[in-house]
Write a protein that holds these residues in place. Structure first.
Motif, mmCIF file in Angstrom:
data_model
loop_
_atom_site.group_PDB
_atom_site.id
_atom_site.type_symbol
_atom_site.label_atom_id
_atom_site.label_comp_id
_atom_site.label_asym_id
_atom_site.label_seq_id
_atom_site.Cartn_x
_atom_site.Cartn_y
_atom_site.Cartn_z
ATOM 1 N N HIS A 185 -5.356 12.630 -3.858
ATOM 2 C CA HIS A 185 -6.460 12.151 -4.689
ATOM 3 C C HIS A 185 -7.759 12.009 -3.902
ATOM 4 C CE1 HIS A 185 -3.604 11.325 -7.892
ATOM 5 N NE2 HIS A 185 -2.850 10.648 -7.031
ATOM 6 N N VAL A 186 -7.806 12.545 -2.680
ATOM 7 C CA VAL A 186 -8.983 12.375 -1.829
ATOM 8 C C VAL A 186 -9.550 13.746 -1.487
ATOM 9 C CG1 VAL A 186 -9.852 11.471 0.347
ATOM 10 C CG2 VAL A 186 -8.054 10.244 -0.874
ATOM 11 N N VAL A 187 -10.801 13.975 -1.888
ATOM 12 C CA VAL A 187 -11.512 15.206 -1.536
ATOM 13 C C VAL A 187 -12.961 14.843 -1.252
ATOM 14 C CG1 VAL A 187 -10.017 16.725 -2.897
ATOM 15 C CG2 VAL A 187 -12.052 15.707 -3.949
ATOM 16 N N PRO A 188 -13.686 15.665 -0.477
ATOM 17 C CA PRO A 188 -15.110 15.396 -0.229
ATOM 18 C C PRO A 188 -15.927 15.527 -1.510
ATOM 19 C CG PRO A 188 -14.226 16.925 1.404
ATOM 20 C CD PRO A 188 -13.194 16.791 0.332
ATOM 21 N N THR A 201 -21.089 0.597 -10.179
ATOM 22 C CA THR A 201 -19.742 0.228 -10.632
ATOM 23 C C THR A 201 -19.058 -0.799 -9.740
ATOM 24 O OG1 THR A 201 -18.728 2.019 -9.362
ATOM 25 C CG2 THR A 201 -19.439 2.520 -11.636
ATOM 26 N N ASN A 202 -19.640 -1.087 -8.575
ATOM 27 C CA ASN A 202 -19.034 -2.000 -7.600
ATOM 28 C C ASN A 202 -17.700 -1.477 -7.070
ATOM 29 O OD1 ASN A 202 -19.441 -4.383 -6.083
ATOM 30 N ND2 ASN A 202 -17.880 -5.451 -7.296
ATOM 31 N N GLU A 203 -17.459 -0.180 -7.244
ATOM 32 C CA GLU A 203 -16.243 0.439 -6.732
ATOM 33 C C GLU A 203 -16.475 0.903 -5.290
ATOM 34 O OE1 GLU A 203 -13.088 1.024 -8.097
ATOM 35 O OE2 GLU A 203 -13.792 -0.508 -9.499
ATOM 36 N N PRO A 204 -15.426 0.928 -4.482
ATOM 37 C CA PRO A 204 -15.606 1.363 -3.089
ATOM 38 C C PRO A 204 -15.814 2.867 -2.983
ATOM 39 C CG PRO A 204 -13.301 0.853 -3.517
ATOM 40 C CD PRO A 204 -14.049 0.450 -4.740
ATOM 41 N N LYS A 205 -16.586 3.257 -1.991
ATOM 42 C CA LYS A 205 -16.725 4.667 -1.646
ATOM 43 C C LYS A 205 -16.532 4.812 -0.142
ATOM 44 C CE LYS A 205 -21.807 4.589 -1.289
ATOM 45 N NZ LYS A 205 -23.057 5.230 -1.765
ATOM 46 N N TYR A 244 0.847 -1.191 0.000
ATOM 47 C CA TYR A 244 0.000 0.000 0.000
ATOM 48 C C TYR A 244 0.884 1.242 0.000
ATOM 49 C CZ TYR A 244 -4.256 -2.658 0.976
ATOM 50 O OH TYR A 244 -5.323 -3.510 0.884
ATOM 51 N N ILE A 245 0.392 2.288 -0.662
ATOM 52 C CA ILE A 245 1.070 3.578 -0.659
ATOM 53 C C ILE A 245 0.066 4.662 -0.291
ATOM 54 C CG2 ILE A 245 2.826 2.918 -2.345
ATOM 55 C CD1 ILE A 245 1.166 4.383 -4.470
ATOM 56 N N TRP A 246 0.593 5.805 0.115
ATOM 57 C CA TRP A 246 -0.264 6.944 0.472
ATOM 58 C C TRP A 246 -1.033 7.406 -0.760
ATOM 59 C CZ3 TRP A 246 -0.445 12.130 -1.040
ATOM 60 C CH2 TRP A 246 -1.160 12.992 -0.197
ATOM 61 N N HIS A 247 -2.332 7.640 -0.585
ATOM 62 C CA HIS A 247 -3.188 8.035 -1.706
ATOM 63 C C HIS A 247 -3.752 9.439 -1.525
ATOM 64 C CE1 HIS A 247 -5.664 7.391 -5.226
ATOM 65 N NE2 HIS A 247 -6.787 7.615 -4.550
ATOM 66 N N GLY A 248 -4.031 9.818 -0.284
ATOM 67 C CA GLY A 248 -4.569 11.155 -0.050
ATOM 68 C C GLY A 248 -4.937 11.364 1.402
ATOM 69 N N GLU A 267 -18.832 14.213 15.075
ATOM 70 C CA GLU A 267 -19.673 14.831 16.102
ATOM 71 C C GLU A 267 -20.273 16.148 15.626
ATOM 72 O OE1 GLU A 267 -17.827 15.368 19.852
ATOM 73 O OE2 GLU A 267 -17.715 13.226 20.318
ATOM 74 N N ASP A 268 -19.748 16.671 14.527
ATOM 75 C CA ASP A 268 -20.316 17.893 13.953
ATOM 76 C C ASP A 268 -21.585 17.613 13.151
ATOM 77 O OD1 ASP A 268 -19.213 16.500 11.869
ATOM 78 O OD2 ASP A 268 -17.640 17.965 11.442
ATOM 79 N N ARG A 269 -22.063 16.344 13.217
ATOM 80 C CA ARG A 269 -23.290 15.899 12.550
ATOM 81 C C ARG A 269 -23.172 15.968 11.025
ATOM 82 N NH1 ARG A 269 -28.201 18.946 15.376
ATOM 83 N NH2 ARG A 269 -26.930 20.748 14.787
ATOM 84 N N MET A 270 -21.965 15.830 10.544
ATOM 85 C CA MET A 270 -21.719 15.831 9.104
ATOM 86 C C MET A 270 -21.402 14.410 8.639
ATOM 87 S SD MET A 270 -21.929 18.996 8.008
ATOM 88 C CE MET A 270 -20.963 19.039 6.508
ATOM 89 N N LEU A 271 -22.128 13.938 7.632
ATOM 90 C CA LEU A 271 -21.833 12.686 6.950
ATOM 91 C C LEU A 271 -21.218 13.041 5.607
ATOM 92 C CD1 LEU A 271 -21.988 9.593 6.646
ATOM 93 C CD2 LEU A 271 -24.284 9.901 5.683
ATOM 94 N N ILE A 272 -19.969 12.642 5.420
ATOM 95 C CA ILE A 272 -19.216 13.094 4.250
ATOM 96 C C ILE A 272 -18.791 11.897 3.413
ATOM 97 C CG2 ILE A 272 -17.130 14.295 3.480
ATOM 98 C CD1 ILE A 272 -17.288 15.963 6.015
ATOM 99 N N GLU A 273 -19.044 11.998 2.102
ATOM 100 C CA GLU A 273 -18.556 11.002 1.152
ATOM 101 C C GLU A 273 -17.374 11.601 0.397
ATOM 102 O OE1 GLU A 273 -19.932 8.592 -2.887
ATOM 103 O OE2 GLU A 273 -21.456 9.511 -1.591
ATOM 104 N N TYR A 274 -16.360 10.771 0.128
ATOM 105 C CA TYR A 274 -15.116 11.265 -0.457
ATOM 106 C C TYR A 274 -14.949 10.749 -1.886
ATOM 107 C CZ TYR A 274 -14.037 12.356 4.392
ATOM 108 O OH TYR A 274 -14.083 12.846 5.672
ATOM 109 N N ASP A 275 -14.394 11.610 -2.707
ATOM 110 C CA ASP A 275 -14.009 11.237 -4.063
ATOM 111 C C ASP A 275 -12.595 10.669 -4.001
ATOM 112 O OD1 ASP A 275 -13.399 10.959 -6.703
ATOM 113 O OD2 ASP A 275 -13.508 13.093 -7.205
ATOM 114 N N LEU A 276 -12.450 9.395 -4.340
ATOM 115 C CA LEU A 276 -11.154 8.735 -4.247
ATOM 116 C C LEU A 276 -10.370 8.796 -5.552
ATOM 117 C CD1 LEU A 276 -12.250 5.552 -2.244
ATOM 118 C CD2 LEU A 276 -11.325 7.697 -1.362
#
Length: 445
Positions: free
Chosen positions: A442-445, A414-418, A390-394, A424-433
């Motif tokens: 390569h990782v942003v919300p 696509t069967n790709e992982p997300k 494994y290497i650092w991705h973001g 605790e800030d009540r934020m549910l965040i999905e990331y673009d990998l």
């Protein structure tokens, strides 16, 4: 056999012939009882209730040459006993810092010397208190044991506190809070010492039983030389040392071969994860110990000590081949799930705060961590031979309060992982990998 059903037992001891058992109850008013457990274990042979002013007596020792005498001690008081059928008497000799014009310290353990009517008590200041029969001083050493004793002198034998006091053959053995084990003769002259355990303060020392043991070395043996002028071979039984950091060390005295035979957690366990396919659980603690435990066979499969690290979380990959280990100093280790060997050239160190969560994607393409800096870090798998798996991705800080959960889900089309995080800030965040920008992140919300 339940000697104290109302409050439990705080200490036990057996006579050398294992016929009689002594117990100290854990009640506020302690009771010392002698049991002939081989014949009738329901009623004690004799017993005595101890005054609360003596403190919690926590150690018992029988005189090996006269089982009708024994000694107990708390941190502040030593008691000597003489017992017979249906009767027991005890004495509480006083001792203060003013008696010998030197500090005594807290008592730890006591024993009777061999061949003379004296007893020794070890203290937290490295002292040995010598107790003798309470009679006028004489040049003739008394050999008749008596429970009526008085302090004779205080001998400073070590700079560190003495936590274990025992004997083997004719030697008096001391284990201290520095992890050293020292051997003295009955005149309290230092004969030999072991100091290379490096396994924490001693809490117990146990010597091997061998009825055919001889103090004469065999030809070709490699016993060390003692500290006398003659430098004779120091022949002593093999022994095991238990320490305050939950380590058991075995020492073979012929050749002075030491090895750790058992290690347990001595700090809080914060990390637990189950193998996805096998009956194995990984357990990590703030002591830095990681263990693989088979919960069906009740056996330890492998263990590893991460020096100067506190393990906060662990996670198996979906196939169970790898384990990611997160520590409170922000370091992430990647090890195999068989021998716990490193699978990367060096640990990952991208966070400055404790790693709180680790999770793998369903296809092991990614694994991600969350730390106390409200930041997530993603690592991507690479399949090039001879390189890190494994290497650092973001890395991205998207929360302003602690992250409470981190998980990978699957894109249905696509069967790709997300990757998602909840804070605790009540934020549910999905990331673009798969973000492509001017940086390598390569990782942003």
């Amino acid at each position: 056999f339940d000697p104290n059903p109302n409050g439990g037992v705080v200490a036990v001891a057996l006579t050398p012939d294992s016929r009689y058992l002594a117990t100290l109850s854990a009640l506020p008013v302690q009771t010392l009882a002698i049991w002939n457990w081989t014949i009738d274990g329901d009623v004690p042979v004799c017993s005595a209730d101890l005054k609360q002013e003596f403190g919690i007596q926590s150690f018992i020792y029988f005189d090996p040459t006269d089982i009708n005498h024994l000694v107990t001690n708390s941190e502040s008081q030593v008691l000597f006993y003489n017992w017979e059928e249906n009767s027991m008497k005890y004495y509480a000799p006083p001792l203060t810092d003013r008696d010998f014009n030197k500090p005594v310290g807290r008592y730890s353990q006591s024993l009777f010397q061999i061949g003379i009517a004296r007893a020794l008590t070890a203290t937290s200041l490295g002292n040995l208190v010598v107790w003798d029969n309470n009679r006028p001083l004489s040049k003739i050493m008394d050999v008749n044991q008596s429970a009526d004793k008085k302090p004779l002198k205080i001998i400073k034998v070590h700079d560190k506190g003495i936590s274990v006091l025992t004997n083997t053959d004719n030697y008096i053995v001391i284990g201290d809070t520095a992890g050293h084990v020292k051997f003295f003769d009955q005149g309290l002259r230092l004969i030999y010492w072991y100091q290379d355990f490096h396994s924490g303060p001693c809490t117990a020392i146990s010597f091997a039983y061998n009825a055919e043991f001889l103090t004469v070395p065999n030809e070709g043996s490699k016993y060390p030389s003692d500290a006398t002028k003659q430098a004779k071979p120091f022949v002593v039984r093999d022994f095991i040392v238990g320490t305050a950091i939950a380590v058991y060390c075995s020492l073979v005295t012929d050749g002075s071969k030491m090895k750790i035979i058992h290690r347990e957690h001595d700090a809080a366990v914060h990390a637990v994860d189950c193998h996805p396919r096998l009956p194995i659980v990984a357990i990590g603690s703030y002591s830095g110990l990681l263990k693989l435990w088979n919960y069906r066979t009740k056996e330890v499969i492998a263990s590893r000590m991460f020096e100067k690290s506190h393990i906060q979380c662990v996670a198996f990959d979906p196939k169970g081949f790898l384990i990611a280990v997160g520590c409170t100093n922000g370091v992430v280790y990647l090890v195999d799930s068989v021998a716990l060997l490193n699978q990367i050239n060096d640990s990952f160190k991208y966070a400055y705060d404790a790693i709180t969560h680790i999770t793998f994607s369903h296809n092991s393409t990614y694994f991600a961590t969350a730390d106390e800096g409200f930041t997530i870090t993603v690592y991507k798998r690479q399949r090039k031979e001879g390189r890190n798996p494994y290497i650092w991705h973001g890395r991205y800080r998207s929360h302003y309060k602690p992250i409470k959960d981190l998980l990978f889900d699957i894109h249905l089309d696509t069967n790709e992982p997300k990757l998602l995080s909840m804070g605790e800030d009540r934020m549910l965040i999905e990331y673009d990998l798969h973000h492509s920008g001017k940086t390598n992140n390569h990782v942003v919300p």
